[in-house]
Motif scaffolding. Structure first.
Motif, mmCIF file in Angstrom:
data_model
loop_
_atom_site.group_PDB
_atom_site.id
_atom_site.type_symbol
_atom_site.label_atom_id
_atom_site.label_comp_id
_atom_site.label_asym_id
_atom_site.label_seq_id
_atom_site.Cartn_x
_atom_site.Cartn_y
_atom_site.Cartn_z
ATOM 1 N N GLU A 7 63.752 49.296 9.835
ATOM 2 C CA GLU A 7 62.512 49.985 9.475
ATOM 3 C C GLU A 7 61.818 49.224 8.351
ATOM 4 O OE1 GLU A 7 63.302 54.687 10.465
ATOM 5 O OE2 GLU A 7 63.433 53.996 8.380
ATOM 6 N N ILE A 8 60.499 49.349 8.314
ATOM 7 C CA ILE A 8 59.723 48.653 7.294
ATOM 8 C C ILE A 8 58.697 49.605 6.701
ATOM 9 C CG2 ILE A 8 57.978 47.791 8.917
ATOM 10 C CD1 ILE A 8 58.024 45.154 7.321
ATOM 11 N N VAL A 9 58.525 49.531 5.392
ATOM 12 C CA VAL A 9 57.483 50.277 4.683
ATOM 13 C C VAL A 9 56.553 49.266 4.035
ATOM 14 C CG1 VAL A 9 56.982 51.834 2.754
ATOM 15 C CG2 VAL A 9 58.926 52.307 4.269
ATOM 16 N N ARG A 10 55.269 49.392 4.306
ATOM 17 C CA ARG A 10 54.261 48.533 3.681
ATOM 18 C C ARG A 10 53.790 49.178 2.376
ATOM 19 N NH1 ARG A 10 52.183 49.503 8.782
ATOM 20 N NH2 ARG A 10 50.603 50.796 7.777
ATOM 21 N N TYR A 11 53.397 48.330 1.438
ATOM 22 C CA TYR A 11 52.750 48.818 0.229
ATOM 23 C C TYR A 11 51.817 47.734 -0.291
ATOM 24 C CZ TYR A 11 56.507 46.173 -2.118
ATOM 25 O OH TYR A 11 57.386 45.196 -2.532
ATOM 26 N N GLU A 12 50.987 48.091 -1.245
ATOM 27 C CA GLU A 12 50.032 47.152 -1.810
ATOM 28 C C GLU A 12 50.187 47.099 -3.328
ATOM 29 O OE1 GLU A 12 46.011 47.770 -0.417
ATOM 30 O OE2 GLU A 12 46.751 48.523 1.520
ATOM 31 N N GLY A 13 49.635 46.054 -3.920
ATOM 32 C CA GLY A 13 49.677 45.911 -5.371
ATOM 33 C C GLY A 13 49.216 44.522 -5.762
ATOM 34 N N LYS A 14 48.233 44.452 -6.642
ATOM 35 C CA LYS A 14 47.719 43.162 -7.102
ATOM 36 C C LYS A 14 48.468 42.728 -8.355
ATOM 37 C CE LYS A 14 43.511 40.774 -8.609
ATOM 38 N NZ LYS A 14 43.795 39.596 -7.790
ATOM 39 N N GLN A 15 49.079 41.553 -8.298
ATOM 40 C CA GLN A 15 49.822 41.031 -9.434
ATOM 41 C C GLN A 15 48.857 40.441 -10.467
ATOM 42 O OE1 GLN A 15 52.327 37.223 -9.549
ATOM 43 N NE2 GLN A 15 53.898 38.771 -9.148
ATOM 44 N N VAL A 16 49.056 40.823 -11.719
ATOM 45 C CA VAL A 16 48.234 40.325 -12.825
ATOM 46 C C VAL A 16 49.160 39.615 -13.807
ATOM 47 C CG1 VAL A 16 46.725 40.966 -14.740
ATOM 48 C CG2 VAL A 16 46.522 42.144 -12.546
ATOM 49 N N GLY A 65 49.556 38.438 2.686
ATOM 50 C CA GLY A 65 48.698 38.375 1.514
ATOM 51 C C GLY A 65 48.181 39.715 1.045
ATOM 52 N N LYS A 66 48.365 40.764 1.838
ATOM 53 C CA LYS A 66 47.887 42.099 1.480
ATOM 54 C C LYS A 66 49.035 43.053 1.204
ATOM 55 C CE LYS A 66 45.179 46.024 3.185
ATOM 56 N NZ LYS A 66 44.358 46.570 4.306
ATOM 57 N N HIS A 67 50.050 43.012 2.048
ATOM 58 C CA HIS A 67 51.121 43.997 1.967
ATOM 59 C C HIS A 67 52.402 43.435 1.367
ATOM 60 C CE1 HIS A 67 48.846 45.947 5.468
ATOM 61 N NE2 HIS A 67 48.768 46.784 4.441
ATOM 62 N N GLY A 68 53.018 44.240 0.499
ATOM 63 C CA GLY A 68 54.403 44.036 0.154
ATOM 64 C C GLY A 68 55.253 44.752 1.187
#
Length: 307
Positions: free
Chosen positions: A273-282, A212-215
């Protein structure tokens, strides 16, 4: 963070492509969107004042004064709109580094190339108006069921106006999982924009992230080739998946076809390997955009026709 004005601009670009005209520029859309909602608030305030005035007039009538009250002319908020003629030029060039970030299984993201496997993470902070981003189109049925219609984005930081316009059209017309969106589908569409931030350094731990937080953007080797895929932050929670289910789905999206019970072995053997990122969808639904666009039209704001 993405805004509904960004979604309105995506709708503007898609509608303009069907109508063979230049879309309004992003800054113009943002200004008009703000003025439109400010006028709504003012109109609501005027209605409240009118209600109070009516109550006061009634009280005076009861007192027997019978005096006429001066009429107060309240010009429509739309008359205060500045009529600006600004439009962006059309561009046929699209960024080459792109990815699908939706929950719908694809035909496989394919082997990663050196260009597509790198993210311009250092460029995210260069300016407030540059972002990696994803644009998503959904259709809504009459009973409210949402279905993915296109979702493509990029991890390369984009100048916001160019990026939103490019990927609004790319996700509408070039997502190979679906036929191109047609003009007849416009009334059933909703648009969602996600601006990506807070990228982590790559880690080999596939469970080092928060639902719910990370892409997630993953990379792994399979049958001698390197594969990758991504899901936006809202996907796993929206689908009700566990972390393990999310990873299995991501690996299959990338091209792996093994059993669910063997995903961890494949991950380790394939140097995952994994890279996390964030972003709120509007998001924004077509009727909301259509009401705003009719308000803009009534204000006399014109778009230039394409040559």
């Amino acid at each position: 963070m993405a805004t509904q004005a960004h979604c309105a601009y995506a709708f503007e670009c898609l509608a303009a492509s069907f109508e063979h005209r230049q879309p309004l520029g992003l800054a113009h859309v943002e200004e008009l969107w703000e003025q439109y909602h400010a006028s709504d608030a003012e109109d609501a305030g005027d209605e409240n004042e009118d209600h109070v005035d009516q109550e006061v007039d009634g009280e005076m009538g009861d007192a027997g004064a019978g005096a006429e009250q001066p009429a107060t002319a309240r010009p429509a908020a739309i008359s205060r709109l500045l009529n600006k003629n600004s439009a962006t030029s059309s561009s046929s060039s699209l960024p080459s580094t792109r990815s699908t970030g939706s929950s719908t299984p694809s035909r496989g993201s394919g082997p990663e190339t050196p260009a597509s496997s790198r993210s311009s993470l250092s460029s995210v902070g260069r300016g407030r108006r540059e972002h990696p981003l994803f644009v998503t189109w959904n259709t809504l049925s009459k009973n409210g069921h949402k279905s993915l219609r296109g979702c493509i984005g990029t991890f390369e930081a984009q100048e916001l106006e160019h990026g939103l316009r490019s990927y609004a059209l790319t996700s509408a017309f070039e997502d190979t999982r679906f036929p191109p969106i047609s003009s007849s589908e416009l009334p059933s569409l909703s648009n969602h924009v996600t601006l990506l931030t807070n990228f982590s350094q790559p880690t080999k731990d596939p469970l080092d992230w928060t639902l719910g937080k990370h892409g997630l953007r993953i990379s792994f080797s399979y049958q001698g080739r390197r594969y990758g895929s991504t899901y936006l932050p809202d996907v796993a929670k929206e689908q009700g998946w566990t972390k393990e289910e999310t990873l299995v789905s991501l690996m299959r999206k990338g091209g792996w076809n093994g059993s669910s019970s063997s995903w961890m072995r494949t991950w380790r053997d394939g140097r995952g390997e994994i890279v996390r990122y964030e972003g709120k969808q509007v998001g924004l639904h077509y009727p909301e955009w259509r009401e705003w666009r009719e308000w803009v039209d009534k204000a006399g704001v014109k778009s230039k026709a394409l040559n």
